[in-house]
Design a protein around this motif. Structure first.
Motif, PDB file in Angstrom:
ATOM      1  N   LYS A  49       0.682  -1.216   0.005  1.00 36.89           N
ATOM      2  CA  LYS A  49      -0.088  -0.012  -0.038  1.00 36.89           C
ATOM      3  C   LYS A  49       0.859   1.299  -0.043  1.00 36.89           C
ATOM      4  O   LYS A  49       1.985   1.000   0.458  1.00 36.89           O
ATOM      5  CB  LYS A  49      -0.920  -0.004   1.052  1.00 36.89           C
ATOM      6  N   GLN A  50       0.218   2.405  -0.443  1.00 34.96           N
ATOM      7  CA  GLN A  50       0.897   3.569  -0.597  1.00 34.96           C
ATOM      8  C   GLN A  50       0.045   4.673  -0.056  1.00 34.96           C
ATOM      9  O   GLN A  50      -1.039   5.058  -0.218  1.00 34.96           O
ATOM     10  CB  GLN A  50       1.430   4.083  -1.769  1.00 34.96           C
ATOM     11  N   VAL A  51       0.887   5.581   0.942  1.00 31.27           N
ATOM     12  CA  VAL A  51      -0.082   6.374   1.629  1.00 31.27           C
ATOM     13  C   VAL A  51       0.867   7.902   1.581  1.00 31.27           C
ATOM     14  O   VAL A  51       2.108   7.888   1.458  1.00 31.27           O
ATOM     15  CB  VAL A  51      -0.246   6.574   2.788  1.00 31.27           C
ATOM     16  N   ALA A  52       0.278   9.080   1.526  1.00 33.50           N
ATOM     17  CA  ALA A  52       0.952  10.425   1.313  1.00 33.50           C
ATOM     18  C   ALA A  52       0.680  11.260   2.557  1.00 33.50           C
ATOM     19  O   ALA A  52       1.561  12.388   2.554  1.00 33.50           O
ATOM     20  CB  ALA A  52       0.438  11.135   0.009  1.00 33.50           C
ATOM     21  N   SER A  53       0.110  10.834   3.442  1.00 35.22           N
ATOM     22  CA  SER A  53       0.036  11.655   4.759  1.00 35.22           C
ATOM     23  C   SER A  53       0.341  10.592   5.964  1.00 35.22           C
ATOM     24  O   SER A  53      -0.168   9.437   5.847  1.00 35.22           O
ATOM     25  CB  SER A  53      -1.601  12.100   4.928  1.00 35.22           C
ATOM     26  N   ILE A  54       0.779  11.555   6.845  1.00 34.14           N
ATOM     27  CA  ILE A  54       0.994  10.694   8.123  1.00 34.14           C
ATOM     28  C   ILE A  54      -0.089  10.150   8.857  1.00 34.14           C
ATOM     29  O   ILE A  54      -0.136   9.215   9.580  1.00 34.14           O
ATOM     30  CB  ILE A  54       1.763  11.809   9.129  1.00 34.14           C
TER      31      ILE A  54
ATOM     32  N   LYS B 280       9.759  16.169   9.420  1.00 35.39           N
ATOM     33  CA  LYS B 280       9.547  16.194  10.843  1.00 35.39           C
ATOM     34  C   LYS B 280       8.258  15.284  11.590  1.00 35.39           C
ATOM     35  O   LYS B 280       8.312  14.515  12.482  1.00 35.39           O
ATOM     36  CB  LYS B 280       9.319  17.743  11.545  1.00 35.39           C
ATOM     37  N   SER B 281       7.350  15.343  10.549  1.00 33.00           N
ATOM     38  CA  SER B 281       5.970  14.586  10.898  1.00 33.00           C
ATOM     39  C   SER B 281       6.304  13.124  10.910  1.00 33.00           C
ATOM     40  O   SER B 281       6.058  12.454  11.978  1.00 33.00           O
ATOM     41  CB  SER B 281       4.783  14.939  10.016  1.00 33.00           C
TER      42      SER B 281
END
Length: 476
Positions: A359-364, A394-395
């Motif tokens: 899977k791929q995500v772009a937000s923390i 940083k996140s």
């Protein structure tokens, strides 16, 4: 009178079960119908007791081997004495023969009553069994039942003569003293009793080599050289392998020249990228539990790995590692923000990764809130240190430090400051870089650079990997 035969030597046959006894007649009891022998022998073996008493019902045959006072007694009296009054049902099997100086008489008796031998202990003995002990014995029955058949040959070989030896204690100390332990061990290890090496000569002047122990090497090799890698520019820190080989660190400039020389000789970036992906994924699979965790019977507990990647070469290496992990049935989640500009290798690796089950995500916010099995950190870049100041970096670093999952950093950047993401393991490529002191355990990955390429940049190199592609390094 039967008492006239006291002191005579007789042989009493008690049948196949009890055997034959010889001894001197010591007493004849008319009331109890018993006869006693002193200094008895059983089947030719001296009995451990000084006297044995027999019942009349147990005697099958009685022979007189030596008759006392024969000069004053006629032969007719001998026959009467051979039939003592305590044996009322004796039947003669054959006539008596008189020999000089011995007289032999035989008689037989048949009875189905239980066989009993009365043993009389010596006077004044401290034996707790008492003065007289009765030992009942039954005929041995074979084939499991009363209808079984007797086996006289087996009894003669394996049973007779054993009961009398049970009372005698075996002398363990005396038997052990017969064993020369020092002499035997001196023959085994090739040394004599003075500790000198034994030298054997097959012919005069021809000397064989010394004997060796099981843990000694029989081949005389050259001394081991532990510093087999020397570099023209030292990174300021040294490591050593499990076998003691010294692996020095190199500055990033020398490491960059080494990779450029490898590309000129045909080890392209794509080939090196795939090697890093395979080796790092193999290390990650081992950290996840290996064959104990990844089995067909454990599909309901598949491990979860989160990849934190940036838009650079190090990020591409992490995405390649995630693709191989997904091919091995690992739940992989790739964190990669939507950058406007990314390295071309990142774009191609993302395309390949999208064909896998990862899977791929772009937000923390889309990352798991609960702890995962492993976090792979590929956020840092060797060329751009300003990425640490960006909000997405940083996140991602804060999420990794708060997730409480172990972290593996692949090819981290050189920095004098403390690492932003606290890694438990660090994987270096080819040769280690002078990383900052931390609790992270350093590992080294073989990326396939030939020996002549190391020599081209001035590095005298001998592979420290042995049979592995990833080895641990320890601070020297």
């Amino acid at each position: 009178m039967a008492t006239d035969w006291l002191g005579s030597v007789v042989s009493i046959n008690c049948g196949l079960t009890l055997g034959v006894y010889q001894g001197e007649v010591s007493s004849v009891d008319h009331a109890s119908q018993t006869i006693s022998l002193r200094q008895p022998y059983h089947n030719g073996t001296r009995c451990p007791v000084p006297e044995v008493t027999f019942s009349a019902t147990d005697i099958k045959e009685l022979k007189f081997l030596d008759i006392q006072n024969t000069t004053n007694k006629p032969s007719t009296d001998r026959r009467a004495a051979a039939e003592p009054s305590f044996m009322p049902s004796v039947h003669h099997g054959h006539s008596h023969r008189v020999a000089q100086p011995h007289v032999t008489s035989s008689s037989s008796h048949s009875s189905n009553a239980p066989i009993t031998i009365l043993r009389r202990a010596p006077t004044g003995s401290s034996n707790s069994r008492g003065a007289t002990q009765a030992i009942p014995k039954k005929p041995s029955v074979r084939n499991g039942g009363a209808g079984g058949s007797m086996r006289p040959k087996d009894d003669e070989c394996f049973r007779d003569g054993t009961d009398e030896d049970l009372d005698a204690d075996f002398d363990f100390e005396g038997n052990l003293a017969l064993f020369d332990k020092a002499a035997v061990f001196s023959q085994i290890d090739g040394t004599n009793r003075h500790g000198n090496r034994a030298q054997h000569h097959s012919m005069p002047g021809d000397q064989k080599p010394l004997s060796y122990r099981h843990d000694e090497n029989i081949l005389e090799g050259k001394p081991v050289i532990y510093r087999q890698i020397t570099v023209p520019q030292h990174g300021g820190k040294e490591y050593c392998t499990d076998s003691g080989l010294v692996v020095p660190s190199v500055p990033y400039e020398l490491h960059k020249r080494l990779l450029a020389a490898a590309e000129r000789w045909g080890l392209s970036f794509e080939r090196r990228l795939e090697t890093v992906g395979v080796c790092s994924s193999q290390m990650a699979l081992t950290l996840l539990g290996g064959p104990n965790r990844l089995t067909p019977k454990n599909v309901h507990q598949r491990p979860t790995v989160v990849l934190l990647c940036g838009p650079h070469i190090q990020g591409a290496q992490g995405i390649s590692c995630g693709r191989h992990l997904a091919n091995h049935e690992v739940e992989v989640i790739l964190f990669l923000p939507n950058f406007l500009k990314m390295h071309e290798s990142v774009t191609s690796e993302v395309t390949l990764y999208s064909r896998s089950s990862g899977k791929q995500v772009a937000s923390i916010k889309d990352l798991p809130a609960s702890p995962v099995d492993l976090v792979i950190n590929c956020l840092d870049c060797h060329e751009n240190g300003l990425l640490r100041e960006q909000s997405w970096y940083k996140s991602a670093a804060d999420w990794a430090n708060q997730n409480r999952a172990p972290v593996l950093s692949i090819d981290p950047a050189v920095s004098e400051q403390h690492q932003t993401v606290e890694a438990k393991w660090t994987l270096s490529l080819g040769l280690p870089l002078p990383l900052a002191e931390a609790e992270s355990r350093v590992y080294l990955c073989d990326i396939g650079i030939p020996k002549s390429v190391f020599q081209e940049v001035g590095i005298h190199y001998h592979s420290p990997f042995g049979c592995k592609f990833v080895i641990p390094l320890h601070s020297a």
